[in-house]
Write an enzyme that holds these catalytic residues in place. Structure first.
Site, PDB file in Angstrom:
ATOM      1  N   GLU A   2      10.090   1.479   3.056  1.00 40.91           N
ATOM      2  CA  GLU A   2       8.701   1.430   3.515  1.00 40.91           C
ATOM      3  C   GLU A   2       8.413   0.202   4.372  1.00 40.91           C
ATOM      4  O   GLU A   2       7.551   0.246   5.242  1.00 40.91           O
ATOM      5  CB  GLU A   2       7.753   1.452   2.310  1.00 40.91           C
ATOM      6  CG  GLU A   2       7.846   2.721   1.480  1.00 40.91           C
ATOM      7  CD  GLU A   2       7.490   3.971   2.263  1.00 40.91           C
ATOM      8  OE1 GLU A   2       6.534   3.928   3.056  1.00 40.91           O
ATOM      9  OE2 GLU A   2       8.191   4.987   2.091  1.00 40.91           O
ATOM     10  N   GLU A  61       5.123   2.125  12.132  1.00 42.90           N
ATOM     11  CA  GLU A  61       3.679   2.380  12.223  1.00 42.90           C
ATOM     12  C   GLU A  61       3.001   1.286  13.039  1.00 42.90           C
ATOM     13  O   GLU A  61       2.177   1.558  13.913  1.00 42.90           O
ATOM     14  CB  GLU A  61       3.072   2.439  10.826  1.00 42.90           C
ATOM     15  CG  GLU A  61       1.562   2.646  10.839  1.00 42.90           C
ATOM     16  CD  GLU A  61       0.916   2.550   9.462  1.00 42.90           C
ATOM     17  OE1 GLU A  61      -0.323   2.482   9.415  1.00 42.90           O
ATOM     18  OE2 GLU A  61       1.640   2.536   8.453  1.00 42.90           O
ATOM     19  N   GLU A 120       0.842  -1.208   0.000  1.00 42.74           N
ATOM     20  CA  GLU A 120       0.000   0.000   0.000  1.00 42.74           C
ATOM     21  C   GLU A 120       0.871   1.250   0.000  1.00 42.74           C
ATOM     22  O   GLU A 120       0.611   2.204  -0.736  1.00 42.74           O
ATOM     23  CB  GLU A 120      -0.913  -0.011   1.227  1.00 42.74           C
ATOM     24  CG  GLU A 120      -1.764   1.243   1.381  1.00 42.74           C
ATOM     25  CD  GLU A 120      -1.999   1.623   2.832  1.00 42.74           C
ATOM     26  OE1 GLU A 120      -1.819   2.807   3.165  1.00 42.74           O
ATOM     27  OE2 GLU A 120      -2.346   0.727   3.630  1.00 42.74           O
ATOM     28  N   HIS A 121       1.929   1.236   0.820  1.00 45.82           N
ATOM     29  CA  HIS A 121       2.856   2.360   0.865  1.00 45.82           C
ATOM     30  C   HIS A 121       3.717   2.421  -0.391  1.00 45.82           C
ATOM     31  O   HIS A 121       3.952   3.492  -0.955  1.00 45.82           O
ATOM     32  CB  HIS A 121       3.784   2.231   2.077  1.00 45.82           C
ATOM     33  CG  HIS A 121       3.138   2.530   3.385  1.00 45.82           C
ATOM     34  ND1 HIS A 121       3.602   3.500   4.241  1.00 45.82           N
ATOM     35  CD2 HIS A 121       2.065   1.982   4.008  1.00 45.82           C
ATOM     36  CE1 HIS A 121       2.850   3.539   5.333  1.00 45.82           C
ATOM     37  NE2 HIS A 121       1.918   2.618   5.215  1.00 45.82           N
TER      38      HIS A 121
END
Length: 951
Positions: free
Chosen positions: A78, A100, A5-6
């Site tokens: 990422e 994250e 996604e990143h």
């Protein structure tokens, strides 16, 4: 999936720049630009109200999704990579997603919800963490990452959705160009359905709690329900679960809260987002010895409701509330089209009809008829879906002072094992790869690559600041001749005025026939000691009952007759002085034919609310306390920001006591005081009522169409007339403005008279940090709108690259408040403290020396205009127009700021850099994180330092 996604947004075939996503953030008018990973899908939505901008966004995103570059260095940045200390050769993991998810695993509420969901599907991929367990992320190889994209990121596995008033033929022609090169592929992408459990399961996990904490557990019962394809069943289920837990009066929620077993609801509620729908409910703040009692209470309550039936008013209230919400479709700041897309996917993704998923009117009417024919409909559903359903789990999250230590030791063991496995040559190669990653991160994109990103021109940007329709409203007994009840256009709204009794404003907007009514009450003259009660006042008015009815009856009456009543407290900075503009609001909405009923409810609340039930008040305070504690980790950056602002700005000084750390301490103290000194608590609340809820303090704000307004005027007049006209029988502390909290706030924030700490730490169990620095730019009495362009550039270049890309934090950004002249630098889910502070200290030098090409300034101008011209639904437009008036933010001021933005130049970058350099001497630093991480960083924090434990 989460790392992809990143990563797909980090350069593609047509757009070979490092961060196309960031380039779009710089120079787009987008109303939404992001991506989201779910347990069985990843969504890449974009939205804009500018059609040219919209198709620019679509083009970049389509190329990113289907043709990403996906270099190994993108994966390292990422996802995850090793970093090796040059001196000690010690290993550590770094990566944006890695950090994250470390933040996610520091949030026990989010962790519990995820474990509850996963517990129902243990034999499928739904049983895994779709975000990525930080202990599993480093097992992912680059080749597996590429293979995943190759398999799943194919148009045959995509669901493409447009929403808006653009030409559908253009949409189809565009998509034909994109899809034509691909053939049809057969992709088995959905998880398998979980086999149903023969018997319930009980599962325990641990979460990190401070040693000083009172040990509190989370406990929830979770059920797997039906699959998709029957929209009538889905409608009935959504109404059932609103009946059970949707409001404080709901029977299951009421039983749980009144039991005293916990402080607030736990569990993820009703979920339609997976292959099998689910429901989850329980309590948090539970004594560990009582977790089984929570389970017993849930089932005894459900069994009684199934056996004895549900109160008719509870059902009627939920039916009306659900119908109003479906018809209104109020998505707040979130673009409506995105909400529609996600609703469609609830059926579409599982090979069902997406249009049928959106067509709610038919299933709603059938449900009403089914209920009319069978008043036991929802009781029978309780029996079928819950009581008799063995596919359920009870998930308990127990506090432990060593939970983080266990994870950290596991991570260290992984790193030690990896270190031992590497030869010296392999170790040198890892260090070279890290150095190369850093070099690539530090290397700017070429002008040729940047030129590939489609951008708007300044000619595409409206030069005039948007005008929100606003008029003075006369609520006199006799309307002006001809029936005119509103007069005076925008200039009348923007004129500086003294706020007089019964001021009223009207905003003529198309609202779909709904009346939006805001009743505001100034609390500028309240005593400082009473200030924290204001953010509780709304719940006390709406959820404690009145002289005429219990709180359950009141909530049900609101549900049956309105679209809802909620409260908010606002302490905003005035644009023409340093004084706050503080307002408590009741915000209501209803259909025109219910205007009189709404007026009756508001009058009963404002004139007859009862506060004399200590047990009910205690329940509300414990819920508020639990919610405030639950927000410490997910809203860490907001907490740090508010804490810092409160030291410099009187309006934020109040907001900190209404919603921040000080308010949490107040709630903890109040929960004890209710039991030890109830008479003084009741006296305080009554003082707040008498000081605020009077006609002298009232302002009325209405947003609707003209015809609807005229029909509602009698109801509005009745509300105003019902209020006491003056402050009668007010205790000595609240009578005089000299005792107002505003004077204390101004004094506390005066840089000439108050010594502040240079740094403050807020300490709690967390695996990552939030780091903030505030810089008062007071040497410029009129901060320029162009500075917003500078901070936009700062966010999308220096801070993004240094805090997120290189530092590995999930986010790093600035926030400039032109009204107060305060600049904040902030990070989110940040593995660093010292390094991030060094980045902040170098901001001034960066701005003073950076050479910004004209095209980059133009991008930042466009992006800044996109930020200030935010997407708003009619109710938000009406409320924001009122706040503009109350804070003196005139149309003239808005136009001056816009003109300054559009005229931004390199001189503004250098000027702001010089001001930041000067402000470093009066800056303050704030850090929220774990005590051990803070201890290691103490040498980097300026003195004097205050340390505050959040345990």
């Amino acid at each position: 999936a989460h790392i992809l996604e990143h990563s797909v947004l980090c350069g593609s075939r047509k757009y070979p720049v490092k961060e196309p996503f960031v380039e779009l953030m710089k120079g787009s008018l987008n109303t939404f630009l992001n991506a989201m990973t779910y347990p069985d899908k990843t969504c890449y939505p974009v939205a804009s109200t500018n059609l040219k901008d919209f198709y620019n966004l679509v083009d970049v995103y389509l190329d990113a999704v289907f043709y990403p570059n996906l270099t190994e260095y993108t994966f390292l940045q990422e996802g995850w990579h090793y970093e090796v200390d040059p001196q000690t050769k010690e290993f550590s993991y770094k990566g944006v997603v890695f950090n994250e998810m470390k933040g996610a695993y520091s949030d026990p509420e989010d962790m519990h919800d995820d474990l509850c969901r996963r517990s129902l599907y243990p034999d499928t991929s739904y049983g895994l963490d779709s975000g990525g367990d930080p202990l599993e992320i480093p097992t992912l190889s680059y080749q597996e990452f590429l293979d995943f994209h190759k398999k799943y990121y194919h148009p045959s596995n995509s669901f493409i959705f447009f929403y808006g008033d653009d030409d559908p033929e253009r949409r189809l022609a565009l998509m034909e160009e994109w899809l034509a090169p691909f053939g049809l592929a057969s992709i088995d992408s959905l998880p398998q359905a979980q086999m149903r459990f023969d018997e319930p399961r009980y599962i325990e996990y641990m979460y990190q709690a401070g040693e000083q904490d009172q040990p509190k557990a989370y406990a929830a019962v979770n059920w797997a329900l039906r699959g998709h394809g029957n929209v009538l069943h889905a409608m009935q289920a959504s109404i059932l679960f609103h009946i059970l837990t949707g409001t404080s009066a709901s029977p299951l929620r009421k039983a749980l809260i009144e039991s005293g077993l916990g402080e607030d609801l736990a569990g993820f509620g009703y979920s339609e987002e997976l292959l099998q729908t689910a429901f989850s409910v329980g309590l948090k703040g539970v004594e560990p010895t009582n977790v089984r009692e929570v389970e017993k209470l849930i089932f005894s309550t459900l069994e009684a409701l199934a056996r004895e039936g549900i109160e008719k008013d509870a059902i009627e209230a939920s039916l009306n509330t659900i119908e109003f919400a479906l018809r209104e479709k109020n998505t707040g700041r979130y673009p409506r089209g995105l909400a529609v897309m996600l609703e469609a996917l609830n059926e579409w993704l599982y090979n069902q009809d997406p249009i049928e998923a959106l067509a709610f009117a038919g299933p709603l009417e059938k449900t009403k008829k089914a209920y009319a024919d069978n008043p036991r409909l929802f009781s029978e559903l309780i029996d079928e879906l819950l009581v008799g359903n063995t596919h359920r789990t009870t998930v308990v999250l127990l506090p432990s002072p060593d939970a983080n230590k266990a994870r950290e030791e596991a991570e260290k063991a992984m790193l030690d094992k990896a270190r031992m496995a590497f030869s010296d040559a392999e170790l040198a190669q890892i260090m070279r790869a890290t150095d190369e990653l850093r070099r690539l991160q530090d290397t700017p994109d070429s002008p040729e690559a940047l030129a590939t990103i489609p951008v708007l021109s300044l000619e595409d940007i409206p030069k005039e600041a948007p005008v929100l329709p606003s008029e003075l409203l006369l609520l006199t007994e006799t309307p002006q001749e001809g029936g005119t009840v509103a007069q005076g256009k925008q200039s009348a709204m923007d004129a500086r005025r003294s706020e007089t009794a019964s001021s009223a404003f009207y905003h003529e907007l198309a609202t779909g026939g709904i009346v939006y009514l805001d009743l505001g009450f100034s609390f500028a003259k309240l005593e400082s000691r009473l200030l924290p009660y204001v953010s509780l006042l709304g719940r006390l008015l709406l959820e404690m009952g009145t002289d005429k009815e219990s709180y359950v009856q009141l909530i049900q009456r609101i549900g049956i007759n309105t679209g809802g009543i909620r409260s908010t407290s606002v302490s905003a900075s005035r644009w023409d002085s340093r004084e706050p503009s503080p307002w408590f609001f009741l915000r209501a909405k209803a259909l025109p034919e219910k205007a009189e009923s709404l007026a009756d409810i508001l009058i009963d609340i404002l004139t007859g609310a009862r506060f004399d039930n200590p047990e009910r008040l205690r329940q509300i305070v414990l819920e508020e306390k639990a919610q405030a504690e639950a927000m410490l980790v997910p809203a860490a950056t907001r907490m740090v920001s508010l804490r810092l602002r409160s030291r410099f700005n009187p309006a934020d000084w109040a907001s900190e006591r209404l919603y921040g750390i000080e308010h949490l301490f107040f709630l903890r103290s109040l929960a004890q005081k209710i039991e030890s000194d109830w008479p003084s608590v009741l006296a305080d609340i009554e003082d707040v009522r008498r000081a605020i809820l009077v006609r002298d303090n009232l302002i009325v704000n209405v947003t609707t169409d003209r015809a609807t307004l005229n029909s509602c005027i009698p109801a509005l007049r009745r509300i105003v007339k019902a209020l006491s006209p003056e402050r009668a029988h007010v205790t000595s502390g609240t009578r005089s403005a000299r005792n107002s909290w505003i004077h204390e706030a101004i004094s506390a924030c005066d840089p000439a008279s108050v010594s502040k700490p240079a740094a403050e730490t807020l300490e709690l169990p967390a695996q990552v940090n939030s780091v903030g620095m505030i810089l008062p730019l007071w040497n410029s009495k009129a901060p320029a709108g162009a500075w917003l362009v500078v901070t936009k550039f700062l966010d999308t270049t220096y801070l993004w690259e240094q805090v997120r890309v290189i530092g590995g934090a999930y986010g790093g950004y600035s926030n400039l408040d032109l009204a107060s002249g305060l600049l904040l630098l902030l990070s989110y889910r940040d593995p660093n403290i010292e390094r991030t502070l060094d980045v902040y200290r170098n901001v001034a030098a960066f701005l003073k020396t950076c050479s910004v090409p004209p095209e980059e300034i133009q991008k930042s101008i466009i992006g800044t205009i996109g930020d200030i011209d935010a997407y708003q639904l009619p109710d938000a437009k009406g409320f924001n127009a009122l706040m503009n008036t109350l804070t003196g933010y005139t149309q003239e001021a808005r136009q001056q700021i816009r003109d300054s933005i559009l005229a931004a130049s390199p001189d503004d970058f250098r000027h702001l850099g010089a001001l930041i350099e000067e402000a470093l001497g009066t800056s303050m630093t704030g850090v929220l994180g774990a005590p051990d991480r803070i201890e290691q960083a103490l040498h980097a924090l300026p003195a004097p330092l205050e340390r505050l434990s959040m345990y």
